[in-house]
Design a protein around this motif. Structure first.
Motif, PDB file in Angstrom:
ATOM      1  N   SER A  98       0.839  -1.198   0.000  1.00 28.42           N
ATOM      2  CA  SER A  98       0.000   0.000   0.000  1.00 28.42           C
ATOM      3  C   SER A  98       0.872   1.245   0.000  1.00 28.42           C
ATOM      4  N   PRO A  99       1.022   1.912  -1.148  1.00 30.62           N
ATOM      5  CA  PRO A  99       1.824   3.125  -1.201  1.00 30.62           C
ATOM      6  C   PRO A  99       1.039   4.315  -0.645  1.00 30.62           C
ATOM      7  N   ALA A 100       1.774   5.309  -0.158  1.00 32.19           N
ATOM      8  CA  ALA A 100       1.135   6.523   0.359  1.00 32.19           C
ATOM      9  C   ALA A 100       2.068   7.706   0.146  1.00 32.19           C
ATOM     10  N   THR A 101       1.487   8.896   0.100  1.00 28.17           N
ATOM     11  CA  THR A 101       2.270  10.127   0.042  1.00 28.17           C
ATOM     12  C   THR A 101       1.807  11.043   1.160  1.00 28.17           C
TER      13      THR A 101
ATOM     14  N   GLY B 114       5.455  22.301   1.059  1.00 34.45           N
ATOM     15  CA  GLY B 114       4.749  22.087  -0.199  1.00 34.45           C
ATOM     16  C   GLY B 114       5.261  20.922  -1.026  1.00 34.45           C
ATOM     17  N   ARG B 115       6.243  20.189  -0.524  1.00 35.39           N
ATOM     18  CA  ARG B 115       6.735  19.012  -1.236  1.00 35.39           C
ATOM     19  C   ARG B 115       6.038  17.773  -0.675  1.00 35.39           C
ATOM     20  N   PHE B 116       6.440  16.584  -1.126  1.00 33.03           N
ATOM     21  CA  PHE B 116       5.785  15.354  -0.703  1.00 33.03           C
ATOM     22  C   PHE B 116       6.810  14.308  -0.294  1.00 33.03           C
ATOM     23  N   ARG B 117       6.453  13.511   0.698  1.00 37.04           N
ATOM     24  CA  ARG B 117       7.261  12.370   1.118  1.00 37.04           C
ATOM     25  C   ARG B 117       6.522  11.093   0.732  1.00 37.04           C
ATOM     26  N   ALA B 118       7.293  10.025   0.554  1.00 38.90           N
ATOM     27  CA  ALA B 118       6.724   8.739   0.154  1.00 38.90           C
ATOM     28  C   ALA B 118       6.839   7.736   1.293  1.00 38.90           C
ATOM     29  N   SER B 119       5.905   6.799   1.328  1.00 38.44           N
ATOM     30  CA  SER B 119       5.971   5.671   2.247  1.00 38.44           C
ATOM     31  C   SER B 119       5.160   4.531   1.642  1.00 38.44           C
ATOM     32  N   PHE B 120       5.341   3.334   2.187  1.00 41.02           N
ATOM     33  CA  PHE B 120       4.498   2.207   1.797  1.00 41.02           C
ATOM     34  C   PHE B 120       4.460   1.214   2.935  1.00 41.02           C
TER      35      PHE B 120
ATOM     36  N   PHE C 135      10.306   7.306   3.851  1.00 43.19           N
ATOM     37  CA  PHE C 135      11.511   7.830   3.219  1.00 43.19           C
ATOM     38  C   PHE C 135      11.663   9.308   3.521  1.00 43.19           C
ATOM     39  N   GLU C 136      12.900   9.732   3.733  1.00 44.69           N
ATOM     40  CA  GLU C 136      13.202  11.126   4.037  1.00 44.69           C
ATOM     41  C   GLU C 136      13.254  12.004   2.792  1.00 44.69           C
ATOM     42  N   THR C 137      13.482  11.404   1.641  1.00 42.18           N
ATOM     43  CA  THR C 137      13.565  12.154   0.392  1.00 42.18           C
ATOM     44  C   THR C 137      12.240  12.861   0.120  1.00 42.18           C
ATOM     45  N   THR C 138      12.312  14.102  -0.335  1.00 39.39           N
ATOM     46  CA  THR C 138      11.086  14.815  -0.705  1.00 39.39           C
ATOM     47  C   THR C 138      11.000  14.930  -2.217  1.00 39.39           C
ATOM     48  N   PHE C 139       9.780  15.050  -2.704  1.00 42.48           N
ATOM     49  CA  PHE C 139       9.511  15.097  -4.133  1.00 42.48           C
ATOM     50  C   PHE C 139       8.681  16.334  -4.449  1.00 42.48           C
ATOM     51  N   ALA C 140       8.828  16.831  -5.666  1.00 42.68           N
ATOM     52  CA  ALA C 140       8.132  18.051  -6.075  1.00 42.68           C
ATOM     53  C   ALA C 140       6.641  17.832  -6.271  1.00 42.68           C
ATOM     54  N   SER C 141       6.229  16.599  -6.575  1.00 43.82           N
ATOM     55  CA  SER C 141       4.811  16.357  -6.833  1.00 43.82           C
ATOM     56  C   SER C 141       4.330  15.092  -6.117  1.00 43.82           C
ATOM     57  N   HIS C 142       3.023  15.050  -5.947  1.00 42.19           N
ATOM     58  CA  HIS C 142       2.371  13.870  -5.367  1.00 42.19           C
ATOM     59  C   HIS C 142       2.640  12.645  -6.241  1.00 42.19           C
TER      60      HIS C 142
END
Length: 69
Positions: A7-10, A16-22, A39-46
Motif C-alpha cells: 500500500s503506497p502513500a504520500t 509544499g513538497r511530498f514524502r513517500a511511504s508504503f 523515506f526522508e527524500t522529498t519530491f516536487a509532486s504527489h
C-alpha cells in the motif's frame, strides 16, 4: 503483488513538497502485522512521490530475502 499486499502513500510536507511511504503485509494476513517504510527524500509532486513508493514497494515484495531495516 503476489503473496504480499503493498500500500503506497504520500504525505505533504510543510514546504509544499511530498514524502513517500508504503506498507507491506501478507495477502492471507488479517492486516494485524505489517511493515511500514518511510523515506526522508522529498519530491516536487504527489505523483513523483507515489511512483517512488510503488517502485520501492514492488522491489521489497519481489525480493526473495529482503533486507531488514
Amino acid at each position: 503483488m503476489g503473496k504480499y499486499v503493498v500500500s503506497p502513500a504520500t504525505h505533504p510536507t510543510d514546504c509544499g513538497r511530498f514524502r513517500a511511504s508504503f506498507s507491506v503485509r501478507r495477502a492471507q494476513d488479517n492486516g494485524a502485522h505489517r511493515r511500514v517504510f518511510r523515506f526522508e527524500t522529498t519530491f516536487a509532486s504527489h505523483d513523483a512521490a507515489r511512483l517512488f513508493a510503488v517502485t520501492q514497494g514492488w522491489l521489497q515484495a519481489s525480493m526473495p530475502h529482503p533486507p531488514v531495516c
